[in-house]
Design an enzyme around this catalytic site. Sequence first.
Site, PDB file in Angstrom:
ATOM      1  N   GLU A  60      16.737 -19.977  -5.140  1.00 46.53           N
ATOM      2  CA  GLU A  60      16.395 -18.674  -5.733  1.00 46.53           C
ATOM      3  C   GLU A  60      15.893 -18.846  -7.169  1.00 46.53           C
ATOM      4  O   GLU A  60      14.942 -18.170  -7.587  1.00 46.53           O
ATOM      5  CB  GLU A  60      17.630 -17.744  -5.672  1.00 46.53           C
ATOM      6  CG  GLU A  60      17.522 -16.425  -6.409  1.00 46.53           C
ATOM      7  CD  GLU A  60      16.418 -15.497  -5.901  1.00 46.53           C
ATOM      8  OE1 GLU A  60      15.749 -15.815  -4.921  1.00 46.53           O
ATOM      9  OE2 GLU A  60      16.226 -14.454  -6.553  1.00 46.53           O
ATOM     10  N   LYS A 105      12.232 -17.621  -8.466  1.00 46.17           N
ATOM     11  CA  LYS A 105      12.052 -16.713  -9.603  1.00 46.17           C
ATOM     12  C   LYS A 105      11.042 -17.314 -10.591  1.00 46.17           C
ATOM     13  O   LYS A 105      10.146 -16.632 -11.057  1.00 46.17           O
ATOM     14  CB  LYS A 105      13.369 -16.462 -10.358  1.00 46.17           C
ATOM     15  CG  LYS A 105      14.389 -15.602  -9.689  1.00 46.17           C
ATOM     16  CD  LYS A 105      14.064 -14.124  -9.640  1.00 46.17           C
ATOM     17  CE  LYS A 105      13.269 -13.761  -8.410  1.00 46.17           C
ATOM     18  NZ  LYS A 105      13.987 -13.360  -7.238  1.00 46.17           N
ATOM     19  N   CYS A 107       0.821  -1.206   0.000  1.00 46.73           N
ATOM     20  CA  CYS A 107       0.000   0.000   0.000  1.00 46.73           C
ATOM     21  C   CYS A 107       0.862   1.267   0.000  1.00 46.73           C
ATOM     22  O   CYS A 107       1.965   1.267   0.555  1.00 46.73           O
ATOM     23  CB  CYS A 107      -0.875   0.026   1.226  1.00 46.73           C
ATOM     24  SG  CYS A 107      -1.834  -1.460   1.461  1.00 46.73           S
ATOM     25  N   HIS A 135      15.847 -39.134  -1.300  1.00 42.74           N
ATOM     26  CA  HIS A 135      15.083 -39.231  -0.055  1.00 42.74           C
ATOM     27  C   HIS A 135      13.622 -38.812  -0.258  1.00 42.74           C
ATOM     28  O   HIS A 135      12.920 -38.552   0.716  1.00 42.74           O
ATOM     29  CB  HIS A 135      15.749 -38.379   1.036  1.00 42.74           C
ATOM     30  CG  HIS A 135      17.140 -38.835   1.353  1.00 42.74           C
ATOM     31  ND1 HIS A 135      17.398 -40.037   1.979  1.00 42.74           N
ATOM     32  CD2 HIS A 135      18.347 -38.292   1.075  1.00 42.74           C
ATOM     33  CE1 HIS A 135      18.711 -40.195   2.101  1.00 42.74           C
ATOM     34  NE2 HIS A 135      19.313 -39.146   1.548  1.00 42.74           N
ATOM     35  N   TRP A 139      -3.194  -2.846  -1.354  1.00 42.59           N
ATOM     36  CA  TRP A 139      -2.912  -4.256  -1.604  1.00 42.59           C
ATOM     37  C   TRP A 139      -3.758  -5.007  -0.588  1.00 42.59           C
ATOM     38  O   TRP A 139      -3.539  -4.903   0.621  1.00 42.59           O
ATOM     39  CB  TRP A 139      -1.423  -4.535  -1.411  1.00 42.59           C
ATOM     40  CG  TRP A 139      -0.997  -5.906  -1.804  1.00 42.59           C
ATOM     41  CD1 TRP A 139      -0.686  -6.333  -3.063  1.00 42.59           C
ATOM     42  CD2 TRP A 139      -0.808  -7.023  -0.943  1.00 42.59           C
ATOM     43  NE1 TRP A 139      -0.321  -7.658  -3.033  1.00 42.59           N
ATOM     44  CE2 TRP A 139      -0.387  -8.117  -1.747  1.00 42.59           C
ATOM     45  CE3 TRP A 139      -0.957  -7.237   0.430  1.00 42.59           C
ATOM     46  CZ2 TRP A 139      -0.116  -9.377  -1.230  1.00 42.59           C
ATOM     47  CZ3 TRP A 139      -0.691  -8.493   0.938  1.00 42.59           C
ATOM     48  CH2 TRP A 139      -0.271  -9.543   0.111  1.00 42.59           C
ATOM     49  N   ASN A 156      -2.225   2.265   5.640  1.00 44.95           N
ATOM     50  CA  ASN A 156      -1.334   1.126   5.342  1.00 44.95           C
ATOM     51  C   ASN A 156      -1.171   0.339   6.632  1.00 44.95           C
ATOM     52  O   ASN A 156      -1.038   0.938   7.697  1.00 44.95           O
ATOM     53  CB  ASN A 156       0.063   1.603   4.937  1.00 44.95           C
ATOM     54  CG  ASN A 156       0.077   2.297   3.599  1.00 44.95           C
ATOM     55  OD1 ASN A 156      -0.931   2.356   2.920  1.00 44.95           O
ATOM     56  ND2 ASN A 156       1.236   2.834   3.234  1.00 44.95           N
ATOM     57  N   GLY A 157      -1.107  -0.991   6.533  1.00 45.57           N
ATOM     58  CA  GLY A 157      -0.879  -1.806   7.725  1.00 45.57           C
ATOM     59  C   GLY A 157      -2.082  -2.671   8.048  1.00 45.57           C
ATOM     60  O   GLY A 157      -3.014  -2.799   7.243  1.00 45.57           O
ATOM     61  N   LYS A 182       5.865  -5.456  -4.098  1.00 44.78           N
ATOM     62  CA  LYS A 182       7.312  -5.232  -4.044  1.00 44.78           C
ATOM     63  C   LYS A 182       7.799  -5.068  -2.609  1.00 44.78           C
ATOM     64  O   LYS A 182       8.801  -5.651  -2.222  1.00 44.78           O
ATOM     65  CB  LYS A 182       7.661  -3.984  -4.870  1.00 44.78           C
ATOM     66  CG  LYS A 182       9.145  -3.711  -4.970  1.00 44.78           C
ATOM     67  CD  LYS A 182       9.830  -4.753  -5.819  1.00 44.78           C
ATOM     68  CE  LYS A 182      11.336  -4.623  -5.803  1.00 44.78           C
ATOM     69  NZ  LYS A 182      11.976  -5.879  -6.218  1.00 44.78           N
ATOM     70  N   ARG A 229       5.334  -0.922  -6.157  1.00 47.16           N
ATOM     71  CA  ARG A 229       5.339  -1.703  -4.921  1.00 47.16           C
ATOM     72  C   ARG A 229       4.239  -2.760  -4.917  1.00 47.16           C
ATOM     73  O   ARG A 229       4.246  -3.641  -4.070  1.00 47.16           O
ATOM     74  CB  ARG A 229       5.128  -0.763  -3.725  1.00 47.16           C
ATOM     75  CG  ARG A 229       6.228   0.268  -3.607  1.00 47.16           C
ATOM     76  CD  ARG A 229       5.733   1.500  -2.889  1.00 47.16           C
ATOM     77  NE  ARG A 229       5.363   1.200  -1.532  1.00 47.16           N
ATOM     78  CZ  ARG A 229       6.137   1.451  -0.488  1.00 47.16           C
ATOM     79  NH1 ARG A 229       7.304   2.004  -0.653  1.00 47.16           N
ATOM     80  NH2 ARG A 229       5.742   1.162   0.725  1.00 47.16           N
ATOM     81  N   GLU A 257       7.422 -17.302  -9.103  1.00 46.75           N
ATOM     82  CA  GLU A 257       6.749 -16.027  -8.860  1.00 46.75           C
ATOM     83  C   GLU A 257       6.363 -15.292 -10.136  1.00 46.75           C
ATOM     84  O   GLU A 257       5.345 -14.603 -10.145  1.00 46.75           O
ATOM     85  CB  GLU A 257       7.495 -15.156  -7.848  1.00 46.75           C
ATOM     86  CG  GLU A 257       8.622 -14.321  -8.296  1.00 46.75           C
ATOM     87  CD  GLU A 257       9.297 -13.546  -7.153  1.00 46.75           C
ATOM     88  OE1 GLU A 257       8.622 -12.974  -6.294  1.00 46.75           O
ATOM     89  OE2 GLU A 257      10.536 -13.480  -7.157  1.00 46.75           O
TER      90      GLU A 257
HETATM   91  C1  AGP Z   1      11.829 -11.673  -4.456  1.00 45.71           C
HETATM   92  O1  AGP Z   1      11.772 -11.909  -5.805  1.00 45.71           O
HETATM   93  C2  AGP Z   1      10.577 -11.474  -3.789  1.00 45.71           C
HETATM   94  N1  AGP Z   1       9.625 -10.741  -4.482  1.00 45.71           N
HETATM   95  C3  AGP Z   1      10.528 -11.474  -2.282  1.00 45.71           C
HETATM   96  O2  AGP Z   1      10.790 -12.781  -1.892  1.00 45.71           O
HETATM   97  C4  AGP Z   1      11.448 -10.506  -1.489  1.00 45.71           C
HETATM   98  O3  AGP Z   1      12.780 -10.889  -1.645  1.00 45.71           O
HETATM   99  C5  AGP Z   1      11.029 -10.530  -0.013  1.00 45.71           C
HETATM  100  O4  AGP Z   1       9.714 -10.063   0.090  1.00 45.71           O
HETATM  101  C6  AGP Z   1      11.946  -9.730   0.874  1.00 45.71           C
HETATM  102  O5  AGP Z   1      11.945  -8.384   0.518  1.00 45.71           O
HETATM  103  P1  AGP Z   1      13.038  -7.378   1.056  1.00 45.71           P
HETATM  104  O6  AGP Z   1      14.347  -7.798   0.494  1.00 45.71           O
HETATM  105  O7  AGP Z   1      12.595  -6.029   0.558  1.00 45.71           O
HETATM  106  O8  AGP Z   1      13.025  -7.465   2.548  1.00 45.71           O
END
Ligand code: AGP
Length: 605
Positions: free
Chosen positions: A478, A482, A2, A501, A74, A99-100, A600, A27, A485
């Site tokens: 990672e 990627k 937000c 396993h 959001w 926000n929050g 974001k 964001r 997401e």
């Molecule tokens: C990464 O591609 C993500 N969108 C997400 O996992 C991100 O890394 C995570 O929310 C942490 O964010 P930050 O680094 O701003 O704390």
Amino acid sequence: MCGIVGAVAQRNIVPVLVEGLRRLEYRGYDSCGVAVLGAEGPRRVRGTERVADLDAQTQEMHFEGVTGISHTRWATHGAPTIDNAHPIFSNNALAIVHNGIIENYESLRDALRAKGYQFASQTDTEVIAHLIHSLYRGDLFAAVQGAVRELHGAYAIAVIHKDQPHTVVGARAGSPLVVGYGKGENFLASDALAVAGNTDRFAYLEEGDVCEITLDGVRIADRDGHAAQRAVHAVQAYGGAVELGPYRHYMQKEIFEQPRAIGDTIPAADPFGADLFGANAREVFDGIDSLLILACGTSYYAGLTAKYWIESIAKIRTDVEIASEYRYRDSVPNPRSLVVTISQSGETADTIAALKHAQSLGMKHTLAVCNVATSAMVQLTELKFLTHAGREIGVASTKAFTTQLVALFILAVTLGKLRGHVSDAQEAEYQKLLRHLPAALNGVLALEPQIIAWADEFARKENALFLGRGLHYPIALEGALKLKEISYIHAEAYPAGELKHGPLALVTEAMPVVTVAPNDALLEKLKSNMQEVRARGGKLYVFADADSHIVSDDGIQVIRMPEHYGLLSPILHVVPLQLLAYHTACKRGTDVDKPRNLAKSVTVE
Ligand code: AGP
């Protein structure tokens, strides 16, 4: 997540309020809105489309005002509908953006219902709106002060009231809010970036602060209601649009910016000096006996990689925890541990809460590795190392990750040097590796055409496995994150030794298995794991390096990385995985920079 903008001026501020939202768009949000004070009370325009649509609507309607607030939402409480979009009204007298998350909203809602308040949305925000309305006795500032005393949870709010023209009242706890000081006009925003260009003078509100902006002044009270002064900083936040240049998406642009971002993050002079982390860093580093790394998502994977580096180079025990888990579990605090938080945004609610939790347990030595100098996290820690990735707009983190890795490698070598585990020759070698990294990355980026060919095949899949070992296991994690997401393909990562396993049961001809296979000490072990996959008909897609001696064959395709990069190999090996996810997502036609359901900056739990 937000975003909030508020303004009081003698000109029509709707363009400022909407432009502010446009700058906060990256964001992540799913609805947006703007409200201004009119003669009859607040008026608003809300939408579940993009900010550009809100802009078009306000222009068409000649929607104007000199006092107003705006918001990108959001969804947390209630679906992303017009009714739940902010600004939220109470009795057509006041409008609020928030926000929050308010944790006690249900009990407050019941109490307000008993007083006759009717709820038009499913949001926790409407509770704050009615609460302020119920306490309003001609003084909005006092009503907001009274209301926030009853809130549990995190909030940043901005409120306007029909009887108080030229006034916006804000408050914050747990979510950021800044005051922008203009000339004959003043601003509120969740990020200075939103109103940059209208002013470059900002004060960061502290936990529990309530503030009031009017045409000619700003009033702030602390959580106990005492008048407070907050330092005003000159902040050159860049508010202009970030140009895409020749790229299709910000994510692609950010992947290709990595040589520059990494070059900017490596200190020009001695890259392994303790003072890079703060004036008293040497003293702190000498006194610690372990590290506790706290982070979320991609930043957590950076932390996992750092554990390998720190334990092997500096010989210091390092634990890495997911921030949202650490903050709620019973742990055994070690006051001699250095708590390291890693975050691109510096605003991630779980990481900030985990940091505060560690501090409350008596762990006073803290370090933030962060990309935003003005973020809440950086203000909270004793030591800091700022990465210089530049603004990252794509929700999927790329250049922020590789610059975090650079920072953490620097930390590992610095600690190793102080403890006498790094010889001069090794230090010179590490320095050489770091300095050559941008050029080595350019070599990896040149592999894009080969990766695009693989993406054609991946775009038709619904599942994928990623394998790595040792230092490259976090890189496999990672790579899988990627892919899921942005392309919405289900992907999981395993340390390759774990295959037999359990996950081996999933391996059939339909299962692509991406393998990160540099020529390191575990290569022969990894090759055995790859044979286990081939024997079950699985299809291997291998990123090997020059010396891995793995060649394409039936059931195995190999892309060869230009050079073997020793301890820094994870930084090179993640790049083709970013490109694979990116091109697969493009072929599947997803919204690469704004994937569904994600934001974001994750500023709520
Ligand atoms: C990464 O591609 C993500 N969108 C997400 O996992 C991100 O890394 C995570 O929310 C942490 O964010 P930050 O680094 O701003 O704390």
